[in-house]
Design a protein around this motif. Sequence first.
Motif, PDB file in Angstrom:
ATOM      1  N   LEU A   1       0.815  -1.181  -0.136  1.00  0.00           N
ATOM      2  CA  LEU A   1      -0.022   0.030   0.078  1.00  0.00           C
ATOM      3  C   LEU A   1       0.822   1.155   0.021  1.00  0.00           C
ATOM      4  O   LEU A   1       0.737   2.208  -0.694  1.00  0.00           O
ATOM      5  CB  LEU A   1      -1.069   0.011   1.248  1.00  0.00           C
ATOM      6  CG  LEU A   1      -1.966   1.313   1.348  1.00  0.00           C
ATOM      7  CD1 LEU A   1      -2.812   1.245   0.084  1.00  0.00           C
ATOM      8  CD2 LEU A   1      -2.683   1.238   2.640  1.00  0.00           C
ATOM      9  N   THR A   2       1.906   0.946   0.649  1.00  0.00           N
ATOM     10  CA  THR A   2       2.922   2.241   0.911  1.00  0.00           C
ATOM     11  C   THR A   2       3.432   2.598  -0.542  1.00  0.00           C
ATOM     12  O   THR A   2       3.587   3.633  -0.975  1.00  0.00           O
ATOM     13  CB  THR A   2       3.909   2.093   1.880  1.00  0.00           C
ATOM     14  OG1 THR A   2       3.238   1.795   3.100  1.00  0.00           O
ATOM     15  CG2 THR A   2       4.950   3.285   1.981  1.00  0.00           C
ATOM     16  N   ARG A   3       3.768   1.431  -1.191  1.00  0.00           N
ATOM     17  CA  ARG A   3       4.446   1.582  -2.668  1.00  0.00           C
ATOM     18  C   ARG A   3       3.124   2.151  -3.466  1.00  0.00           C
ATOM     19  O   ARG A   3       3.499   3.198  -4.293  1.00  0.00           O
ATOM     20  CB  ARG A   3       4.795   0.015  -3.082  1.00  0.00           C
ATOM     21  CG  ARG A   3       5.618   0.272  -4.278  1.00  0.00           C
ATOM     22  CD  ARG A   3       6.124  -1.229  -4.432  1.00  0.00           C
ATOM     23  NE  ARG A   3       5.386  -2.218  -4.367  1.00  0.00           N
ATOM     24  CZ  ARG A   3       5.469  -2.963  -3.462  1.00  0.00           C
ATOM     25  NH1 ARG A   3       6.454  -2.896  -2.454  1.00  0.00           N
ATOM     26  NH2 ARG A   3       4.765  -4.212  -3.174  1.00  0.00           N
ATOM     27  N   PHE A   4       2.256   1.530  -3.630  1.00  0.00           N
ATOM     28  CA  PHE A   4       0.945   2.118  -4.309  1.00  0.00           C
ATOM     29  C   PHE A   4       0.967   3.592  -4.056  1.00  0.00           C
ATOM     30  O   PHE A   4       0.783   4.336  -5.022  1.00  0.00           O
ATOM     31  CB  PHE A   4      -0.397   1.412  -4.226  1.00  0.00           C
ATOM     32  CG  PHE A   4      -1.576   2.029  -4.971  1.00  0.00           C
ATOM     33  CD1 PHE A   4      -1.422   1.863  -6.263  1.00  0.00           C
ATOM     34  CD2 PHE A   4      -2.481   2.507  -4.103  1.00  0.00           C
ATOM     35  CE1 PHE A   4      -2.655   2.435  -6.971  1.00  0.00           C
ATOM     36  CE2 PHE A   4      -3.673   3.130  -4.791  1.00  0.00           C
ATOM     37  CZ  PHE A   4      -3.667   3.101  -6.118  1.00  0.00           C
ATOM     38  N   ASN A   5       0.729   4.000  -2.763  1.00  0.00           N
ATOM     39  CA  ASN A   5       0.759   5.441  -2.671  1.00  0.00           C
ATOM     40  C   ASN A   5       1.717   6.284  -3.098  1.00  0.00           C
ATOM     41  O   ASN A   5       1.330   7.639  -3.524  1.00  0.00           O
ATOM     42  CB  ASN A   5       0.768   5.641  -0.990  1.00  0.00           C
ATOM     43  CG  ASN A   5      -0.894   5.276  -0.658  1.00  0.00           C
ATOM     44  OD1 ASN A   5      -1.932   5.414  -1.192  1.00  0.00           O
ATOM     45  ND2 ASN A   5      -0.939   4.816   0.881  1.00  0.00           N
TER      46      ASN A   5
ATOM     47  N   ALA B   1      -1.708   0.683 -12.805  1.00  0.00           N
ATOM     48  CA  ALA B   1      -1.961  -0.332 -11.762  1.00  0.00           C
ATOM     49  C   ALA B   1      -3.362  -0.433 -11.650  1.00  0.00           C
ATOM     50  O   ALA B   1      -4.005  -1.690 -11.448  1.00  0.00           O
ATOM     51  CB  ALA B   1      -1.155   0.042 -10.444  1.00  0.00           C
ATOM     52  N   LEU B   2      -3.990   0.535 -11.488  1.00  0.00           N
ATOM     53  CA  LEU B   2      -5.689   0.644 -11.200  1.00  0.00           C
ATOM     54  C   LEU B   2      -6.431  -0.023 -12.464  1.00  0.00           C
ATOM     55  O   LEU B   2      -7.286  -0.595 -12.260  1.00  0.00           O
ATOM     56  CB  LEU B   2      -5.998   1.960 -10.871  1.00  0.00           C
ATOM     57  CG  LEU B   2      -5.720   2.588  -9.261  1.00  0.00           C
ATOM     58  CD1 LEU B   2      -5.929   3.887  -9.173  1.00  0.00           C
ATOM     59  CD2 LEU B   2      -6.273   1.585  -8.332  1.00  0.00           C
TER      60      LEU B   2
ATOM     61  N   LEU C   1     -10.403   6.514  -7.289  1.00  0.00           N
ATOM     62  CA  LEU C   1      -9.430   5.979  -6.433  1.00  0.00           C
ATOM     63  C   LEU C   1      -8.198   6.890  -6.526  1.00  0.00           C
ATOM     64  O   LEU C   1      -7.500   7.039  -5.366  1.00  0.00           O
ATOM     65  CB  LEU C   1      -9.151   4.640  -6.815  1.00  0.00           C
ATOM     66  CG  LEU C   1     -10.037   3.719  -6.117  1.00  0.00           C
ATOM     67  CD1 LEU C   1     -11.411   3.700  -6.205  1.00  0.00           C
ATOM     68  CD2 LEU C   1      -9.428   2.157  -6.227  1.00  0.00           C
ATOM     69  N   LEU C   2      -7.763   7.308  -7.559  1.00  0.00           N
ATOM     70  CA  LEU C   2      -6.338   8.063  -7.711  1.00  0.00           C
ATOM     71  C   LEU C   2      -6.371   9.214  -7.041  1.00  0.00           C
ATOM     72  O   LEU C   2      -5.645   9.844  -6.385  1.00  0.00           O
ATOM     73  CB  LEU C   2      -6.268   8.010  -9.230  1.00  0.00           C
ATOM     74  CG  LEU C   2      -4.468   8.675  -9.587  1.00  0.00           C
ATOM     75  CD1 LEU C   2      -3.792   7.705  -9.163  1.00  0.00           C
ATOM     76  CD2 LEU C   2      -4.606   8.770 -11.018  1.00  0.00           C
ATOM     77  N   ALA C   3      -7.528   9.840  -7.124  1.00  0.00           N
ATOM     78  CA  ALA C   3      -8.071  11.452  -6.649  1.00  0.00           C
ATOM     79  C   ALA C   3      -7.855  11.169  -4.883  1.00  0.00           C
ATOM     80  O   ALA C   3      -7.383  12.277  -4.241  1.00  0.00           O
ATOM     81  CB  ALA C   3      -9.272  12.103  -7.038  1.00  0.00           C
ATOM     82  N   GLN C   4      -8.110  10.045  -4.431  1.00  0.00           N
ATOM     83  CA  GLN C   4      -8.010   9.998  -3.058  1.00  0.00           C
ATOM     84  C   GLN C   4      -6.824   9.535  -2.288  1.00  0.00           C
ATOM     85  O   GLN C   4      -6.558   9.167  -1.207  1.00  0.00           O
ATOM     86  CB  GLN C   4      -9.209   9.015  -2.348  1.00  0.00           C
ATOM     87  CG  GLN C   4     -10.691   9.630  -2.890  1.00  0.00           C
ATOM     88  CD  GLN C   4     -11.793   8.718  -2.637  1.00  0.00           C
ATOM     89  OE1 GLN C   4     -11.810   8.127  -1.532  1.00  0.00           O
ATOM     90  NE2 GLN C   4     -12.501   8.263  -3.577  1.00  0.00           N
ATOM     91  N   ARG C   5      -5.732   9.048  -3.005  1.00  0.00           N
ATOM     92  CA  ARG C   5      -4.493   8.654  -2.428  1.00  0.00           C
ATOM     93  C   ARG C   5      -4.046   9.903  -1.754  1.00  0.00           C
ATOM     94  O   ARG C   5      -4.130  11.168  -2.132  1.00  0.00           O
ATOM     95  CB  ARG C   5      -3.146   8.331  -3.622  1.00  0.00           C
ATOM     96  CG  ARG C   5      -3.513   7.009  -4.160  1.00  0.00           C
ATOM     97  CD  ARG C   5      -2.687   6.538  -5.246  1.00  0.00           C
ATOM     98  NE  ARG C   5      -2.061   7.761  -5.847  1.00  0.00           N
ATOM     99  CZ  ARG C   5      -0.803   7.646  -6.422  1.00  0.00           C
ATOM    100  NH1 ARG C   5      -0.053   6.647  -6.300  1.00  0.00           N
ATOM    101  NH2 ARG C   5      -0.330   8.806  -7.169  1.00  0.00           N
ATOM    102  N   PRO C   6      -3.240   9.762  -0.668  1.00  0.00           N
ATOM    103  CA  PRO C   6      -2.766   8.403  -0.208  1.00  0.00           C
ATOM    104  C   PRO C   6      -3.807   7.658   0.636  1.00  0.00           C
ATOM    105  O   PRO C   6      -4.532   8.425   1.301  1.00  0.00           O
ATOM    106  CB  PRO C   6      -1.415   8.602   0.597  1.00  0.00           C
ATOM    107  CG  PRO C   6      -1.709  10.125   1.199  1.00  0.00           C
ATOM    108  CD  PRO C   6      -2.467  10.804  -0.138  1.00  0.00           C
TER     109      PRO C   6
ATOM    110  N   LEU D   1      -2.697  -6.046  -5.514  1.00  0.00           N
ATOM    111  CA  LEU D   1      -2.230  -4.899  -5.722  1.00  0.00           C
ATOM    112  C   LEU D   1      -1.117  -4.519  -4.485  1.00  0.00           C
ATOM    113  O   LEU D   1       0.145  -4.142  -4.580  1.00  0.00           O
ATOM    114  CB  LEU D   1      -2.736  -3.798  -6.282  1.00  0.00           C
ATOM    115  CG  LEU D   1      -1.900  -2.459  -6.553  1.00  0.00           C
ATOM    116  CD1 LEU D   1      -1.173  -2.351  -7.803  1.00  0.00           C
ATOM    117  CD2 LEU D   1      -3.074  -1.457  -6.744  1.00  0.00           C
ATOM    118  N   VAL D   2      -1.660  -4.540  -3.296  1.00  0.00           N
ATOM    119  CA  VAL D   2      -1.118  -4.023  -2.027  1.00  0.00           C
ATOM    120  C   VAL D   2      -0.615  -4.992  -1.176  1.00  0.00           C
ATOM    121  O   VAL D   2      -0.026  -4.921  -0.332  1.00  0.00           O
ATOM    122  CB  VAL D   2      -2.068  -3.003  -1.565  1.00  0.00           C
ATOM    123  CG1 VAL D   2      -2.535  -1.790  -2.136  1.00  0.00           C
ATOM    124  CG2 VAL D   2      -3.171  -3.815  -0.991  1.00  0.00           C
TER     125      VAL D   2
END
Length: 171
Positions: free
Chosen positions: A9-13, A23-24, A37-42, A164-165
């Motif tokens: 998850l840290t890597r994805f963020n 990835a998404l 989903l991208l807009a809400q990272r991290p 993914l995470v």
Amino acid sequence: MTSSTTPGLTRFNALEEAAATAALHEACASSAWGSKLLAQRPYATVEALFVASDAAMAELTAEDLAEAMAGHPPIGRPKPGDPTSAREQRGMAGASEELKAELLELNLAYQEKFGHVFLICATGATAEFMLGQLKIRIENGAEAEREIVRSELGKINRIRLTRLVEEGSDA
């Protein structure tokens, strides 16, 4: 794992936007879902990512759902060279030729009726189970079936997001 953060998850963020988008997109072909989903990272936790995924899935329009479904091959015919498709449809491996033929015939009838592939969360499901669900769901009306598809996509997305995470994943 779902209530905490993971190295994956840290890597994805931390992924650059283009890499995170890719990835998404591997998880779900809907660009609207991916953008939300991208807009809400991290994400603080994996569960927060799942909540965001579920909320984005609930907001998808019929067109967004169609885009998401376009990324899925028909049951019994995984995309050649696609390990995700092959892994998710593993339950088809031991199916008889007769069952595969019946599934193909019903898949085509379903596609003709609804205009898209029969979508089911196939992970862990047997060919017999999937055929049984297809026989039931082909009788649905368009609206009822669209909501079942939305639910099935949500399940698939959670499985794919989990991969993914996961620690050691190649995000």
